[in-house]
Design an enzyme around this catalytic site. Structure first.
Site, PDB file in Angstrom:
ATOM      1  N   TYR A 119       0.843  -1.198   0.000  1.00 43.08           N
ATOM      2  CA  TYR A 119       0.000   0.000   0.000  1.00 43.08           C
ATOM      3  C   TYR A 119       0.875   1.244   0.000  1.00 43.08           C
ATOM      4  CZ  TYR A 119       0.835   0.774   5.032  1.00 43.08           C
ATOM      5  OH  TYR A 119       1.417   1.027   6.249  1.00 43.08           O
ATOM      6  N   CYS A 120       0.293   2.352  -0.447  1.00 38.61           N
ATOM      7  CA  CYS A 120       0.965   3.655  -0.435  1.00 38.61           C
ATOM      8  C   CYS A 120      -0.121   4.724  -0.399  1.00 38.61           C
ATOM      9  CB  CYS A 120       1.887   3.820  -1.642  1.00 38.61           C
ATOM     10  SG  CYS A 120       1.056   3.667  -3.240  1.00 38.61           S
ATOM     11  N   THR A 121       0.223   5.980  -0.625  1.00 38.96           N
ATOM     12  CA  THR A 121      -0.731   7.074  -0.470  1.00 38.96           C
ATOM     13  C   THR A 121      -1.914   6.967  -1.427  1.00 38.96           C
ATOM     14  OG1 THR A 121       1.086   8.515   0.202  1.00 38.96           O
ATOM     15  CG2 THR A 121      -0.994   9.578  -0.380  1.00 38.96           C
TER      16      THR A 121
END
Length: 337
Positions: free
Chosen positions: A184-186
């Protein structure tokens, strides 16, 4: 599930976060057209145009952002773009940059997300999987200063400055190859290449949170995301968890609980650290005495955000009339002129 239109009905301004991997052959021409559209519609933000696609975060009046989203999607190359839409009372940017780069997110990883990438999980499916499957491991693909202020409970994090360093940290998760790994990331963009890289390194059951932390917060309330999400505009952080929020970071100066992110006022340092309001005032936005005494220290206006300055970059001047710019150098390196 909230739609893009529903997300923009309660505030004067919208903040858009988006990306799409879709080949762009005419990056020079398209950069000019895209830039002019933003100028004509009073939009501010940072937009990257590369041969592999688009990556942008933009703010503007609701009606101007609606027009921008429709305009982007009217191009067949970008019809499937997924906009994450947040609300704001003001612009979240002070300037506009529309630039040509080699990649829409700098990674230098030898992968192509149009050929292979991790399985996309919609926020609802992601929520159910992390709650019900004990074989799941979350891996944060963001920089250290980003996950220092907010991250999912139990997630694996790396002490890296940017995605280019991911290969140097692979040994830290080598033992997880038999697990279901969810990256996951922003906003999802880093995971496109990060998950593809994990697959290339022998991981077999790899997923990614589609739309990233922001979309998860908008659609599922952000449950089990601890702290705040670092964002690349003058807010610096945004709230995600409306279900069980906690603060996980402490003031860099005094150690009190604090999730107020600041860029050090010393441009030679520019560290991203949590600093409480009291210490922010006392230190004039600096993260140390040395930075406070630096003669180049920037004026602290209480926000800890400083708009990036780029020498020679003037939005009002057409791209092809400028000489010796980084844009032109990149275009020449790509063989596009």
């Amino acid at each position: 599930m909230k739609t893009e239109e529903q997300n923009t009905t309660q505030a004067k301004y919208s903040v858009l976060l988006y990306y799409i991997y879709s080949p762009i052959d005419n990056v020079v021409e398209y950069r000019d057209i895209h830039h002019q559209f933003c100028l004509d519609n009073h939009l501010l933000g940072r937009i990257i145009i590369a041969p592999e696609g688009l990556n942008g975060t933009v703010s503007g009046l609701v009606e101007d952002c609606d027009k921008y989203m429709k305009w982007i999607k009217s191009d067949p190359r970008f019809a499937k773009v997924d906009f994450k839409v947040e609300q704001s009372e003001t612009h979240t940017f002070k300037k506009l940059y529309v630039k040509i780069k080699k990649e829409i997110v700098h990674s230098e990883l030898p992968v192509d997300p149009l050929i292979q990438t991790g399985k996309h999980l919609e926020p609802e499916d992601f929520k159910q999987l992390i709650k019900n499957d004990p074989n799941v491991v979350l891996v944060d693909m963001r920089s250290n200063y980003e996950h220092s202020v907010g991250r999912f409970k139990g997630a694996v994090t790396f002490d890296m400055e940017n995605l280019r360093e991911l290969p140097e940290h692979m040994h830290e998760i080598e033992h997880l190859k038999d697990k279901k790994v969810i990256t996951y990331c922003t906003g999802g963009i880093k995971c496109e290449k990060a998950s593809a890289y994990l697959l290339s390194q022998g991981f077999t059951d790899v997923y990614q949170l589609h739309g990233g932390i922001i979309k998860y917060g908008l659609e599922e309330g952000g449950e089990d995301f601890d702290g705040k999400c670092y964002v690349f505009d003058n807010r610096l952080t945004t709230e995600v968890n409306k279900v069980n929020p906690v603060v996980i970071s402490k003031c860099h100066i005094c150690g009190t609980t604090c999730d107020r992110m600041v860029n050090c006022a010393n441009p030679d340092c520019n560290e991203h650290v949590p600093i409480c309001e009291k210490c922010g005032v006392e230190m004039q936005g600096a993260c140390s005495i040395e930075c406070k005494e630096n003669p180049r220290k920037r004026f602290y206006d209480g926000t800890g955000y400083y708009a990036k300055t780029t020498e020679g970059y003037k939005p009002e001047i057409a791209f092809r009339t400028r000489k010796n710019t980084k844009n032109l150098q990149i275009v020449e390196e790509l063989g596009l002129v």
